[in-house]
Design a protein around this motif. Structure first.
Motif, PDB file in Angstrom:
ATOM      1  N   THR A   1      68.161  21.380  27.984  1.00 56.90           N
ATOM      2  CA  THR A   1      68.226  21.272  26.674  1.00 56.90           C
ATOM      3  C   THR A   1      68.405  19.665  26.435  1.00 56.90           C
ATOM      4  N   LEU A   2      68.283  19.487  25.165  1.00 56.42           N
ATOM      5  CA  LEU A   2      68.507  18.100  24.695  1.00 56.42           C
ATOM      6  C   LEU A   2      69.711  17.340  25.166  1.00 56.42           C
ATOM      7  N   PRO A   3      70.963  18.066  24.953  1.00 50.88           N
ATOM      8  CA  PRO A   3      72.133  17.517  25.533  1.00 50.88           C
ATOM      9  C   PRO A   3      72.237  17.109  27.155  1.00 50.88           C
ATOM     10  N   ASP A   4      71.685  18.481  27.766  1.00 51.48           N
ATOM     11  CA  ASP A   4      71.502  18.189  29.107  1.00 51.48           C
ATOM     12  C   ASP A   4      70.663  16.968  29.637  1.00 51.48           C
ATOM     13  N   VAL A   5      69.579  16.803  28.918  1.00 52.62           N
ATOM     14  CA  VAL A   5      68.552  15.885  29.479  1.00 52.62           C
ATOM     15  C   VAL A   5      69.151  14.494  29.035  1.00 52.62           C
ATOM     16  N   ILE A   6      69.999  14.335  27.871  1.00 50.70           N
ATOM     17  CA  ILE A   6      70.634  13.102  27.636  1.00 50.70           C
ATOM     18  C   ILE A   6      71.595  12.771  28.685  1.00 50.70           C
ATOM     19  N   ALA A   7      72.419  13.670  29.165  1.00 54.50           N
ATOM     20  CA  ALA A   7      73.406  13.512  30.265  1.00 54.50           C
ATOM     21  C   ALA A   7      72.736  12.991  31.314  1.00 54.50           C
ATOM     22  N   ASP A   8      71.712  13.519  31.801  1.00 50.33           N
ATOM     23  CA  ASP A   8      70.941  13.109  32.881  1.00 50.33           C
ATOM     24  C   ASP A   8      70.191  11.764  32.662  1.00 50.33           C
ATOM     25  N   ASN A   9      70.529  10.873  31.905  1.00 51.85           N
ATOM     26  CA  ASN A   9      69.862   9.693  31.355  1.00 51.85           C
ATOM     27  C   ASN A   9      68.385   9.832  31.215  1.00 51.85           C
ATOM     28  N   SER A  10      68.093  10.742  30.402  1.00 46.51           N
ATOM     29  CA  SER A  10      66.725  11.334  30.112  1.00 46.51           C
ATOM     30  C   SER A  10      65.789  11.091  31.244  1.00 46.51           C
ATOM     31  N   SER A  11      66.145  11.821  32.337  1.00 46.36           N
ATOM     32  CA  SER A  11      65.195  11.981  33.456  1.00 46.36           C
ATOM     33  C   SER A  11      64.753  10.618  33.988  1.00 46.36           C
ATOM     34  N   SER A  12      65.243   9.401  33.948  1.00 45.87           N
ATOM     35  CA  SER A  12      64.881   8.327  34.353  1.00 45.87           C
ATOM     36  C   SER A  12      65.194   8.205  35.941  1.00 45.87           C
ATOM     37  N   SER A  13      64.042   7.662  36.472  1.00 49.30           N
ATOM     38  CA  SER A  13      64.215   7.394  38.094  1.00 49.30           C
ATOM     39  C   SER A  13      63.742   6.128  38.464  1.00 49.30           C
ATOM     40  N   ARG A  14      62.277   5.875  37.805  1.00 45.49           N
ATOM     41  CA  ARG A  14      61.730   4.484  38.415  1.00 45.49           C
ATOM     42  C   ARG A  14      60.701   3.967  37.194  1.00 45.49           C
TER      43      ARG A  14
END
Ligand code: OOG
Ligand code: MG
Length: 265
Positions: free
Chosen positions: A154-167
């Protein structure tokens, strides 16, 4: 902040940090923590970034927008944008083969990079303010790698996960923002020589700088700004595509050239 909230922030930040480090998936947190809202999501993101800076001995290089185009919002079933932090150790160099071995289920996105030479401090930041503070733009690609099982969040989950950032990677050749019309700037995205997406700057909230302005106005609510020297990724202009070893991607933009990326095991 209440003591229980501090515990939840640290617990989720640690789970996400370890999921990335061990390349394992976690289930989204909202089901277990109904109090997880957008605000708490950004609190967790901050705690996660602090932990990454310390343990990976790196620092903040910029920011990224997420879920700023209809294509991405529909793909993920989340209808509001988010932002995240870019760190120096996430940056890749043009021409170097990229190993996907350390990643969980990486996907790639065509984006526009903004490089700032002035501080941008909300509120009331407009598209013009963003263009004024931008030293250069360049073609970019983001490799996202949600720590959530099957990119299910959900939106709060993906925000917590730094918006899926990787490279992330952006072109070495930089362009002046006044030399292009970012809204009408066409984009062609290719995988192994075949066109997989076409788009234009306007796919990102009508104008890519509008997404960056949106973020600047949100950041100030948390006492933060875009700093001179920082890079900001606009958010994807198309949906994201799964990366397999051996894949080669290229993104070309009207007026600002192209960028290539090759992947290995
Ligand atoms: C969230 C991140 C989206 C973009 O450019 O839209 C993003 C996700 O889709 O996992 O980076
Ligand atoms: Mg992105």
């Amino acid at each position: 902040m209440k003591a229980v909230e501090v515990d939840v922030i640290q617990k989720i930040a640690t789970d996400l940090f370890e999921a990335e480090r061990n390349a394992t998936e976690v289930d989204k947190f909202v089901d277990q923590y109904p109090e997880l809202d957008v605000e708490l999501g950004y609190d967790i993101q901050e705690a996660l970034i602090e932990k990454k800076c310390k343990e990976e001995n790196t620092k903040i290089s910029g920011r990224k927008l997420g879920l700023t185009s209809k294509a991405k919002q529909e793909m993920m079933g989340v209808h509001e944008p988010s932002y995240g932090v870019l760190l120096e150790n996430m940056q890749l160099n043009e021409g170097e083969p990229i190993s996907i071995a350390p990643l969980i289920h990486p996907k790639i996105e065509p984006e526009i990079a903004f490089i700032f030479n002035k501080e941008v401090k909300g509120p009331s930041i407009s598209v013009t303010d963003i263009l004024d503070a931008t030293a250069y733009i360049a073609p970019a690609m983001e490799i996202i790698d949600s720590r959530y099982r099957n990119f299910n969040f959900t939106l709060p989950d993906v925000i917590a996960d730094n918006s899926s950032s990787s490279r992330y990677i952006f072109g070495e050749k930089l362009y002046k923002v006044e030399d292009v019309d970012l809204r009408l700037m066409g984009m062609v995205f290719k995988k192994n020589g075949e066109i997989i997406a076409t788009s234009a700057g306007a796919a990102v909230m009508g104008h890519p700088a509008r997404a960056v302005a949106w973020m600047a106005n949100k950041l100030v609510e948390r006492g933060q700004t875009i700093k001179p020297g920082e890079i900001v990724l606009s958010g994807a202009l198309s949906e994201a595509f799964t990366i397999e070893p051996g894949d080669h991607f290229s993104v070309s933009f009207d007026g600002i050239g192209s960028l290539e990326a090759s992947f290995t095991e």
